[in-house]
Scaffold this motif. Sequence first.
Motif, PDB file in Angstrom:
ATOM      1  N   PHE A 104       0.844  -1.191   0.000  1.00 33.44           N
ATOM      2  CA  PHE A 104       0.000   0.000   0.000  1.00 33.44           C
ATOM      3  C   PHE A 104       0.882   1.246   0.000  1.00 33.44           C
ATOM      4  CE2 PHE A 104      -2.916  -3.026   2.227  1.00 33.44           C
ATOM      5  CZ  PHE A 104      -3.952  -2.995   1.296  1.00 33.44           C
ATOM      6  N   TRP A 105       0.459   2.204  -0.784  1.00 34.21           N
ATOM      7  CA  TRP A 105       1.145   3.497  -0.821  1.00 34.21           C
ATOM      8  C   TRP A 105       0.105   4.604  -0.701  1.00 34.21           C
ATOM      9  CZ3 TRP A 105       2.765   6.328  -5.873  1.00 34.21           C
ATOM     10  CH2 TRP A 105       3.421   7.534  -5.556  1.00 34.21           C
ATOM     11  N   MET A 106       0.296   5.514   0.234  1.00 39.61           N
ATOM     12  CA  MET A 106      -0.588   6.665   0.350  1.00 39.61           C
ATOM     13  C   MET A 106       0.077   7.817  -0.396  1.00 39.61           C
ATOM     14  SD  MET A 106      -2.969   5.294   2.092  1.00 39.61           S
ATOM     15  CE  MET A 106      -2.513   3.585   1.773  1.00 39.61           C
ATOM     16  N   HIS A 107      -0.287   7.974  -1.650  1.00 34.82           N
ATOM     17  CA  HIS A 107       0.317   9.038  -2.461  1.00 34.82           C
ATOM     18  C   HIS A 107      -0.102  10.399  -1.909  1.00 34.82           C
ATOM     19  CE1 HIS A 107       1.263  11.666  -5.775  1.00 34.82           C
ATOM     20  NE2 HIS A 107       1.578  10.687  -6.607  1.00 34.82           N
ATOM     21  N   ALA A 133      -8.344   7.616   7.012  1.00 32.42           N
ATOM     22  CA  ALA A 133      -8.141   6.187   7.282  1.00 32.42           C
ATOM     23  C   ALA A 133      -9.354   5.465   7.852  1.00 32.42           C
ATOM     24  CB  ALA A 133      -6.929   6.000   8.191  1.00 32.42           C
ATOM     25  N   LYS A 134     -10.405   6.186   8.231  1.00 30.21           N
ATOM     26  CA  LYS A 134     -11.613   5.442   8.610  1.00 30.21           C
ATOM     27  C   LYS A 134     -12.139   4.666   7.402  1.00 30.21           C
ATOM     28  CE  LYS A 134     -14.558   7.830  11.278  1.00 30.21           C
ATOM     29  NZ  LYS A 134     -15.143   9.089  11.839  1.00 30.21           N
ATOM     30  N   MET A 135     -11.794   5.155   6.206  1.00 30.54           N
ATOM     31  CA  MET A 135     -12.171   4.423   4.992  1.00 30.54           C
ATOM     32  C   MET A 135     -11.506   3.044   4.922  1.00 30.54           C
ATOM     33  SD  MET A 135     -12.270   7.227   1.905  1.00 30.54           S
ATOM     34  CE  MET A 135     -10.507   7.358   1.647  1.00 30.54           C
ATOM     35  N   TRP A 136     -10.407   2.881   5.638  1.00 29.14           N
ATOM     36  CA  TRP A 136      -9.596   1.657   5.515  1.00 29.14           C
ATOM     37  C   TRP A 136      -9.965   0.585   6.544  1.00 29.14           C
ATOM     38  CZ3 TRP A 136      -5.922   0.526   1.826  1.00 29.14           C
ATOM     39  CH2 TRP A 136      -5.617   1.558   0.933  1.00 29.14           C
ATOM     40  N   ILE A 137     -10.826   0.942   7.506  1.00 28.77           N
ATOM     41  CA  ILE A 137     -11.048   0.014   8.635  1.00 28.77           C
ATOM     42  C   ILE A 137     -11.549  -1.343   8.152  1.00 28.77           C
ATOM     43  CG2 ILE A 137     -12.427  -0.410  10.712  1.00 28.77           C
ATOM     44  CD1 ILE A 137     -12.278   2.641  11.260  1.00 28.77           C
ATOM     45  N   THR A 169       6.651   6.241   0.732  1.00 28.46           N
ATOM     46  CA  THR A 169       7.524   6.863  -0.255  1.00 28.46           C
ATOM     47  C   THR A 169       6.789   8.032  -0.871  1.00 28.46           C
ATOM     48  OG1 THR A 169       8.943   6.392  -2.167  1.00 28.46           O
ATOM     49  CG2 THR A 169       6.746   5.426  -2.200  1.00 28.46           C
ATOM     50  N   GLN A 170       7.412   8.736  -1.775  1.00 25.07           N
ATOM     51  CA  GLN A 170       6.711   9.766  -2.544  1.00 25.07           C
ATOM     52  C   GLN A 170       7.232   9.779  -3.964  1.00 25.07           C
ATOM     53  OE1 GLN A 170       7.387  13.300  -0.180  1.00 25.07           O
ATOM     54  NE2 GLN A 170       9.390  13.715  -1.101  1.00 25.07           N
ATOM     55  N   SER A 171       6.421  10.379  -4.845  1.00 23.00           N
ATOM     56  CA  SER A 171       6.746  10.350  -6.268  1.00 23.00           C
ATOM     57  C   SER A 171       8.069  11.060  -6.541  1.00 23.00           C
ATOM     58  CB  SER A 171       5.604  11.006  -7.043  1.00 23.00           C
ATOM     59  OG  SER A 171       5.938  11.096  -8.390  1.00 23.00           O
ATOM     60  N   GLY A 210       0.816   8.930   4.922  1.00 23.34           N
ATOM     61  CA  GLY A 210       1.331   7.662   5.437  1.00 23.34           C
ATOM     62  C   GLY A 210       1.176   7.545   6.947  1.00 23.34           C
ATOM     63  N   ARG A 211       1.192   8.676   7.630  1.00 20.87           N
ATOM     64  CA  ARG A 211       1.022   8.656   9.090  1.00 20.87           C
ATOM     65  C   ARG A 211      -0.432   8.379   9.467  1.00 20.87           C
ATOM     66  NH1 ARG A 211       6.077  11.346  11.279  1.00 20.87           N
ATOM     67  NH2 ARG A 211       7.243  11.376   9.336  1.00 20.87           N
ATOM     68  N   GLU A 212      -1.359   8.920   8.688  1.00 15.48           N
ATOM     69  CA  GLU A 212      -2.787   8.622   8.905  1.00 15.48           C
ATOM     70  C   GLU A 212      -3.030   7.112   8.715  1.00 15.48           C
ATOM     71  OE1 GLU A 212      -5.382  10.103   9.961  1.00 15.48           O
ATOM     72  OE2 GLU A 212      -7.172   9.324   8.958  1.00 15.48           O
TER      73      GLU A 212
END
Length: 503
Positions: free
Chosen positions: A79-82, A87-91, A106-108, A131-133
């Motif tokens: 998983f990459w958070m661009h 993050a409640k969407m990810w539960i 990482t970042q682009s 990424g911290r979220e």
Amino acid sequence: MKRSDKSETIWFVTGSQHLYGEETLRTVAADAKRVAEALDSSNLIPAEVTVGPVVTTPEAITNVCRDANSDRSCAGVIFWMHTFSPAKMWIQGLLTLEKPFLHFHTQSNRDIPWDSIDMDFMNLNQSAHGGREFGFITSRLQRRPTIVVGHWSDSRALREIGEWTRAVRGLTATRSLKVARFGDNMRQVAVTEGDKVAAQARFGYQVNGYGVGDLVEVVNEVSETEVDATVSEYEEMYEVAAELRADGPRRESLRAEARTEGGIRRFLENDGYSAFTTTFEDLHGLPQLPGLSVQRLMSQGYGFGAEGDWKTAALIRVMKAMGDGLGGTSFMEDYTYHMDPSGNLVLGAHMLEVCPSIALGKPTLEIHPLSIGGKADPVRLVFGAQPGPALNATIVDLGSRFRMIVNEVHAVSQPADLPRLPVARVLWEAHPTLPVAATCWILAGGAHHTGFSTGVTTNMLEMYAEMLGIEFLLIDATTTVRAFKKELRWNEAAYHVGSAGRF
Ligand code: MN
């Protein structure tokens, strides 16, 4: 047993949200494709990485996690958070996901474009907080991924992702593994025992026992032609001792061992076994303790444990899968010490069963008496090992949980010939020192049997242990006995409070 490179498929899934508009999401998708392709083409990552969707809603996230679960070719997910992906969407998705996953932080862009940076750039490239979220929710849900931080062009980051894909390969090998035991445990030995039901529940491998007579039947079916073919392979690959050559007086012992090798392989192949154990206390019907045949089967990728040690047999098979193409892995035993204050060494060997994948030079094929077992003299490969960095790993069953212990070591050249020790062996210096390493190993209840590897890394084994939820203890150059004792005490409490290690 050999596996081709890039044998696993890893999905690369990128998190975002709709806040930024369609154009931003198109850029995110293009960047995701570029990063996934870079991982896929990197020779530091021995897995196929395929770009998955950019997910922006709870439904899409849950769906991609369900798809990953049900797609048998998907071995794990990156998983990459661009951008920021609330993050409640990810539960639901993360609670659903059964495949191992890695959070690539990482970042682009690698560098900040000092002259042109504006708020649009900042909004597009905000994985520093996105990424911290994501990290909060994985931590909050106690779903602990492997985390790799660094630019996607950085070889250190790519190497870590490669280690993770190898740990994933180990996990895949574990889940499909079957261990055949010829005979039971060596009588009265404790550490090679264990709870096979708990092991199957925790690791997913099966352990099944057979009477040695069942094996003998298959060995006896091996034809003379097959024996001929195997013996000519020996002659090509090894220096054969004069007495074992075609005109030598002990040729029949070599042929008997070739027959045993063919029989064990056929037995294992017939029922899909990729690891096995033997015991010198149960050899009825076999002419001698399988030595050469075990060495050969290990070098072809099979896991092996002596004296009925099924946990080590499974571990060796898994380490061979993880380290494929990267050096050698062998069954090993801490045998005896060189306690010279100017340089302590451990001599690792076994009665016979050390894998030639760690050999230095061409092994010699010899026949000598074995001081225990009361059978015919066994044929074996004799060699010293490649010097260089290596590790020893073990898994023990503590009753309430499984514990993996790893000791980083350095294999060294033999300081002298060993003319009266005709077995394969390794000499190593234990990190940080033998007194500290052995004290910690003994405190932790580490076995005398290990998987010794010059290819598998500590990172791979730690990631693998985390995927399985088993305890992991490392003894390396930075270890002190005092800190290690505390870690043991704290782990005792942690596993008592939590249920992570139990079945
Ligand atoms: Mn042993």
